[in-house]
Design an enzyme around this catalytic site. Sequence first.
Site, PDB file in Angstrom:
ATOM      1  N   SER A   1      52.370  34.744 -57.358  1.00 45.12           N
ATOM      2  CA  SER A   1      50.930  34.974 -57.343  1.00 45.12           C
ATOM      3  C   SER A   1      50.199  33.646 -57.487  1.00 45.12           C
ATOM      4  O   SER A   1      50.819  32.601 -57.682  1.00 45.12           O
ATOM      5  CB  SER A   1      50.535  35.897 -58.487  1.00 45.12           C
ATOM      6  OG  SER A   1      50.600  35.174 -59.704  1.00 45.12           O
ATOM      7  N   LYS A   2      48.875  33.733 -57.429  1.00 50.23           N
ATOM      8  CA  LYS A   2      48.038  32.533 -57.551  1.00 50.23           C
ATOM      9  C   LYS A   2      48.393  31.725 -58.805  1.00 50.23           C
ATOM     10  O   LYS A   2      48.302  30.508 -58.813  1.00 50.23           O
ATOM     11  CB  LYS A   2      46.565  32.938 -57.626  1.00 50.23           C
ATOM     12  CG  LYS A   2      46.000  33.330 -56.268  1.00 50.23           C
ATOM     13  CD  LYS A   2      44.622  32.703 -56.053  1.00 50.23           C
ATOM     14  CE  LYS A   2      44.192  32.817 -54.601  1.00 50.23           C
ATOM     15  NZ  LYS A   2      43.770  34.179 -54.250  1.00 50.23           N
ATOM     16  N   ARG A   3      48.800  32.446 -59.852  1.00 43.74           N
ATOM     17  CA  ARG A   3      49.119  31.763 -61.109  1.00 43.74           C
ATOM     18  C   ARG A   3      50.305  30.811 -60.956  1.00 43.74           C
ATOM     19  O   ARG A   3      50.518  29.930 -61.777  1.00 43.74           O
ATOM     20  CB  ARG A   3      49.402  32.790 -62.211  1.00 43.74           C
ATOM     21  CG  ARG A   3      48.170  33.089 -63.042  1.00 43.74           C
ATOM     22  CD  ARG A   3      48.362  34.310 -63.897  1.00 43.74           C
ATOM     23  NE  ARG A   3      48.289  35.518 -63.091  1.00 43.74           N
ATOM     24  CZ  ARG A   3      49.213  36.466 -63.074  1.00 43.74           C
ATOM     25  NH1 ARG A   3      50.288  36.361 -63.806  1.00 43.74           N
ATOM     26  NH2 ARG A   3      49.055  37.537 -62.312  1.00 43.74           N
ATOM     27  N   ASP A   4      51.102  31.012 -59.908  1.00 41.65           N
ATOM     28  CA  ASP A   4      52.246  30.124 -59.701  1.00 41.65           C
ATOM     29  C   ASP A   4      51.842  28.810 -59.048  1.00 41.65           C
ATOM     30  O   ASP A   4      52.688  28.009 -58.690  1.00 41.65           O
ATOM     31  CB  ASP A   4      53.309  30.831 -58.861  1.00 41.65           C
ATOM     32  CG  ASP A   4      53.918  31.982 -59.618  1.00 41.65           C
ATOM     33  OD1 ASP A   4      54.515  31.732 -60.671  1.00 41.65           O
ATOM     34  OD2 ASP A   4      53.781  33.142 -59.171  1.00 41.65           O
ATOM     35  N   GLY A   5      50.552  28.606 -58.887  1.00 37.02           N
ATOM     36  CA  GLY A   5      50.100  27.344 -58.308  1.00 37.02           C
ATOM     37  C   GLY A   5      49.965  27.471 -56.813  1.00 37.02           C
ATOM     38  O   GLY A   5      49.200  28.293 -56.333  1.00 37.02           O
TER      39      GLY A   5
END
Length: 486
Positions: free
Chosen positions: A254-258
């Site tokens: 997801s976006k949280r993974d960069g």
Amino acid sequence: MAVADRVRVRLAPSPTGTLHIGTARTAVFNWLYARHLGGSFLLRIEDTDRERSRPEYTANILEGLRWLGLDWDGAPIIQSERIEAHRAAIAQLLASGHAYRCYASEPEIAEMRERQQAANRAPRYDNRHRDLSPEQEQSFIAEGRQAVIRFRIDDDDVITWQDLVRGEMRWAGSDLGGDMVIARRAPADQIGDPLYNLVVVVDDAAMAISHVIRGEDHIANTAKQLLLYEALGHTPPVFAHTPLILNQEGKKLSKRDGVTSISDFQAMGYCAEALVNYMTLLGWSPPEGMGERFSLEQAAAVFGFERVNRAGARFDWDKLNWLNAQVLHGLGAEPLRQLLLPLWAARGWGSAGATADPDWQRQLCELLAPSLTLLADGVEQATPLFTRPDPDAAALAQLASDGARPAVAALLALLPEGCEELSVEQAQALLAQAASQAGVKKGVLMKSLRAALLGSLQGPDLVTTWRLLHRSGEDRPRLQSSSTMP
Ligand code: GLU
């Protein structure tokens, strides 16, 4: 196969964000399947969410696909332009009794959900307005209520399909959350904005899509869509649900993974060829003997769903970097130069003098290629060739060591005037001569020369580096300042 039987697949991105790696990987599998079977790969921009869709995201998605080499057939279909066809399908479902107007207000629905939650039950619509009498309906309209349009999903419906990746699939109608909203709230004499599951079915049928290949997060939608195909009297396509891309922890990427946007990977210095190669490996295993490094065309020649895994595909940066290095090492000087030119130009390099000479630049590319992992390394490692570096501590120590400065001075004295081509033989002879004149070992001179030219004891092949700096007239001033350093 007759033309009408030909494989027709599509990518249906929503332009509510930049091209995501998951969507791009779906595009890769669609492209490979179409090209493998000589079919068509179509594009449909699903821009019906007016608030979140943006033209710049559409542009980013198209650019990303083009950059990756995933060419599509024909002009992209713009979903919002097909709203009349979507409304007509809804009217058909209303007329056939498959759909109805539901006047339940938002607070009523919210209250229903709260009760379900309190009783620990899965949220679902209780189909309360499914069989309203004409009088009840009239009284809701008289109250000024608006209505959504819902599609009937019977609890005892059983939906089955043969999935190309997952095999036999079965869904119970009772697990689909009750009658599904297919059009947003609107006055009762109108049809509100049509919603995702309905428009996808109408468009896939109109585009004669033979295979729907998409992520497994759409499985529940597939069950709903199959009911819509049946109600609308269309033959459904074949479905293939591809595994999700997972992060290092095994959770959905997801976006949280960069980095998750294709344009971010591009900006980081990944090559399209390596990225597309890597994405092919996210969920697909190449046949024995093929190895992991291949072109899209090579993959298309052998691609099939029997080698697509069901398990999620873990994102592996090491493998992506390895592939990128392989691509860069094998690219050849001129293609590499073409990729590096814009990055150099962004720093104002390579536009004047000898460093603007394509031949000089190609030699530089040959010098750098073996040590590149990312394209950006071709900027970092080229820095001392385009700009005069400040020597680091190790270089200063080397130049201060015994015999270093006299050796550099001796070489400077022997250096031919001007910027004529310095041959390898000439360079070697000069090194031998200068070392002997200064009375130092050749190794001492080499190390000092590196320190003087590059300001560091690390770097690519010294003689080639020197020859490049000689042609740009940069060796003399660097040797000069090193030999006269206090
Ligand atoms: N617009 C949908 C998405 O981006 C398309 C899904 C599908 O392929 O049907 O997820």
